[in-house]
Write a protein that holds these residues in place. Structure first.
Motif, PDB file in Angstrom:
ATOM      1  N   SER A 119      38.371   3.458   3.960  1.00 24.28           N
ATOM      2  CA  SER A 119      38.231   4.703   3.224  1.00 24.28           C
ATOM      3  C   SER A 119      39.498   5.017   2.441  1.00 24.28           C
ATOM      4  O   SER A 119      40.566   4.490   2.720  1.00 24.28           O
ATOM      5  CB  SER A 119      37.950   5.841   4.217  1.00 24.28           C
ATOM      6  N   GLU A 147      33.571   3.109   3.168  1.00 26.04           N
ATOM      7  CA  GLU A 147      33.690   4.393   2.455  1.00 26.04           C
ATOM      8  C   GLU A 147      32.610   5.383   2.887  1.00 26.04           C
ATOM      9  O   GLU A 147      31.800   5.829   2.061  1.00 26.04           O
ATOM     10  CB  GLU A 147      33.584   4.165   0.931  1.00 26.04           C
ATOM     11  N   GLN A 177      28.371   1.542   1.689  1.00 25.49           N
ATOM     12  CA  GLN A 177      28.668   2.761   0.927  1.00 25.49           C
ATOM     13  C   GLN A 177      27.383   3.390   0.377  1.00 25.49           C
ATOM     14  O   GLN A 177      27.220   4.602   0.373  1.00 25.49           O
ATOM     15  CB  GLN A 177      29.602   2.395  -0.222  1.00 25.49           C
ATOM     16  N   THR A 199      39.573  10.731   7.334  1.00 27.99           N
ATOM     17  CA  THR A 199      39.839   9.512   8.092  1.00 27.99           C
ATOM     18  C   THR A 199      40.938   9.746   9.123  1.00 27.99           C
ATOM     19  O   THR A 199      40.832   9.298  10.272  1.00 27.99           O
ATOM     20  CB  THR A 199      40.219   8.363   7.124  1.00 27.99           C
TER      21      THR A 199
END
Lengths: 297, 258
Positions: A229, A197, A119, A235
């Motif tokens: 995510s 993420e 991330q 997504t």
């Protein structure tokens, strides 16, 4: 979970299995259609149960998204797949290897075939962009400097940052840092990439770039991608298969369209971002009147 | 009362657990020495940041400590008409005691805290996790070169401290207070013993160096990956290292000069 939700989940699972088996490798018994198999996984942190009987199959060559609200253990799941954490119970198989039965040498050999995009990017802050991407190549290969340079420039070209090779990580924007990290993750041509993420905190342009890159890299290099995510729109736009997890289990899985039309109230609340539903707007608390006019807690 | 006993018990268990973790980390570090020796560039980079960058504070401190020693020593010795032995007193104090101890305390404050903060921040920003996922062992790649660099640097820095301390003392004793130059160097040469004084000082600085870098890398590697966690770990490095150095100094002095 209600009976209706259970039925819906089962139907979605069947769809997911069909999806995962389609095209890639459907020879029965060979067990090669799935690259990652998570079976009956239990994991706790102290008293808090993160996973209680999680089952997930990640098909080869596809983008599989694992979604759920914050704090459901999505990042933890990636660490379990990468062997950085050990489960309390259950197995995680990657390419037929039980990750938690491997010794350190075997685990490191397996990790050389995995890429991970953290991330934060997790770039080495004392190295510039070029050296960050070159790092895994220098550590694991004995390429001469000229060849290494070409490879690094090609990886940077793939993420559009060949011109930024002399910049230090502190000079990069968040989106650029993730693209550099992505170039580094693909440096050793892995079989799979895990994205933690990837869209969090990105401006619309960076987000669009990342969405495009994840799809392109997956298709061009024949990778298997796992995207963790809670950004539903982005997504859903790239995932072939979605798993929605909550309370340590898979609530539902299937292709993005089927999940959008899901009969499950929970899935509907999550996919459409509804403020109230099975996941309540209010954190559990005594009645407001009692709190305001009763004895202080 | 019961609560106090329970707290004491928890503290005991936590301390033993920490010691166990630190020992395991040390074993891993020592086991991966071979790889660092095969890649000397990693070691050279750390020798620069751990050793060379600490030279200034050690040099300046050594100079001033030597000057103060000379002033204080002259004040006492002149009362017994023994100013000629000032050089011996300054040199013996430095090589046997002050050189290793003060260097270790300064080393813990300058290099130890920097090591802990660097490793702790690498952990907090997922750089260590990133290395693991790139199939690079962070203990081998990050901790061992730093450990070895600290262990090598410490006796060299202590030697520099003592040498500059003697020069500082000479400047005050001979240059300002009028002690005879020949007596200063001659007495020092005659009375300072290679094994009794110099080698014991070297052994002390090796032990202190080992302890300080072990504490520094463990605190960094074991830190809670938050800003408060890294800051706490950095403070613990300085406090634990200083206490360990002083306690070990007593033990070693008792053993060496029994």
């Amino acid at each position: 979970m209600s009976r209706r939700e259970s039925k819906s989940t089962e139907a979605s699972r069947q769809r997911a299995v069909q999806l995962s088996a389609g095209g890639q490798n459907d020879a029965p018994g060979q067990g090669t259609a799935s690259l990652v198999r998570i079976r009956d996984l239990y994991f706790s942190r102290g008293e808090r149960k993160i996973f209680s009987g999680l089952n997930i199959e990640i098909p080869r060559g596809r983008i599989t998204a694992i979604m759920g609200p914050s704090g459901t253990g999505k990042t933890t799941l990636l660490k379990l797949i990468g062997g950085q954490l050990r489960p309390d119970q259950g197995t995680v198989e990657v390419d037929g290897l039980d990750v938690h039965q491997l010794n350190m040498k075997e685990l490191y050999r397996l990790r050389m075939r995995m890429g991970m995009l953290f991330q934060s990017g997790a770039l080495l802050t004392d190295l510039n962009v070029f050296e960050n991407v070159a790092f895994p190549l220098r550590e694991h290969t004995r390429l001469n400097e000229a060849l290494l340079r070409k490879l690094v420039l090609l990886k940077l070209e793939a993420v559009g940052l060949r011109g930024a090779r002399k910049l230090m990580p502190s000079e990069l924007s968040g989106g650029m840092a993730r693209r550099v990290a992505l170039a580094r993750a693909i440096a050793l041509d892995p079989m799979m990439i895990m994205y933690d993420e990837p869209f969090t905190g990105q401006d619309p342009i960076s987000m669009g770039v990342l969405v495009k890159l994840i799809r392109q890299l997956n298709d061009a290099a024949g990778l298997t991608s796992i995207v963790v995510s809670h950004d539903v729109e982005e997504t859903s736009a790239i995932a072939d298969l979605l798993y929605v997890i909550s309370d340590g289990r898979v609530v539902e899985s299937g292709d993005p369209r089927s999940l959008r039309e899901s009969g499950s109230e929970w899935t509907r609340q999550f996919m459409h971002g509804l403020p109230d539903g099975p996941v309540p707007f209010h954190y559990p608390a005594p009645p407001l009147q009692a709190d305001l006019f009763g004895e202080p807690a | 009362m019961t609560e106090a006993i329970a707290r004491l018990g928890r503290f005991g268990i936590d301390s033993v657990r920490h010691l166990g973790r630190a020992s395991l980390l040390l074993v891993q570090v020592l086991a991966s020495m071979g790889e660092v020796l095969r890649r000397p560039r990693l070691l050279l980079e750390q020798l620069f940041s751990v050793g060379v960058l600490t030279v200034l504070i050690i040099a300046v401190s050594g100079l001033f400590v030597g000057m103060v020693l000379s002033l204080q020593g002259y004040y006492i010795l002149s009362q017994f008409a023994a100013e000629a032995t000032l050089g011996v007193m300054v040199a013996a104090s430095l090589v046997r005691e002050l050189g290793p101890v003060v260097t270790a305390l300064l080393f813990a404050g300058r290099a130890g805290s920097a090591l802990t903060a660097e490793i702790g921040l690498m952990k907090a920003t997922e750089q260590l996790s990133g290395l693991e996922m790139m199939a690079v062992n962070p203990v081998r790649r990050v901790l061992t070169p730093r450990f070895l660099a600290g262990f090598i640097s410490m006796p060299l820095l202590a030697a520099l401290f003592s040498a500059l301390g003697v020069l500082g003392g000479w400047f005050v004793g001979v240059g300002l207070l009028g002690v005879d130059d020949g007596a200063w160097w001659g007495q020092m040469q005659a009375r300072i013993d290679w094994n009794e004084d110099l080698m014991n000082g070297v052994i002390k600085s090796l032990v202190f160096g080992f302890t300080c870098v072990w504490i520094a890398i463990f605190q960094g590697y074991n830190s809670v990956p938050t800003s408060a966690g890294v800051s706490g770990a950095t403070t613990r490095t300085v406090v634990h290292s200083s206490l360990a150095v002083l306690a070990l100094d007593f033990a070693l002095t008792a053993l060496m000069f029994d």
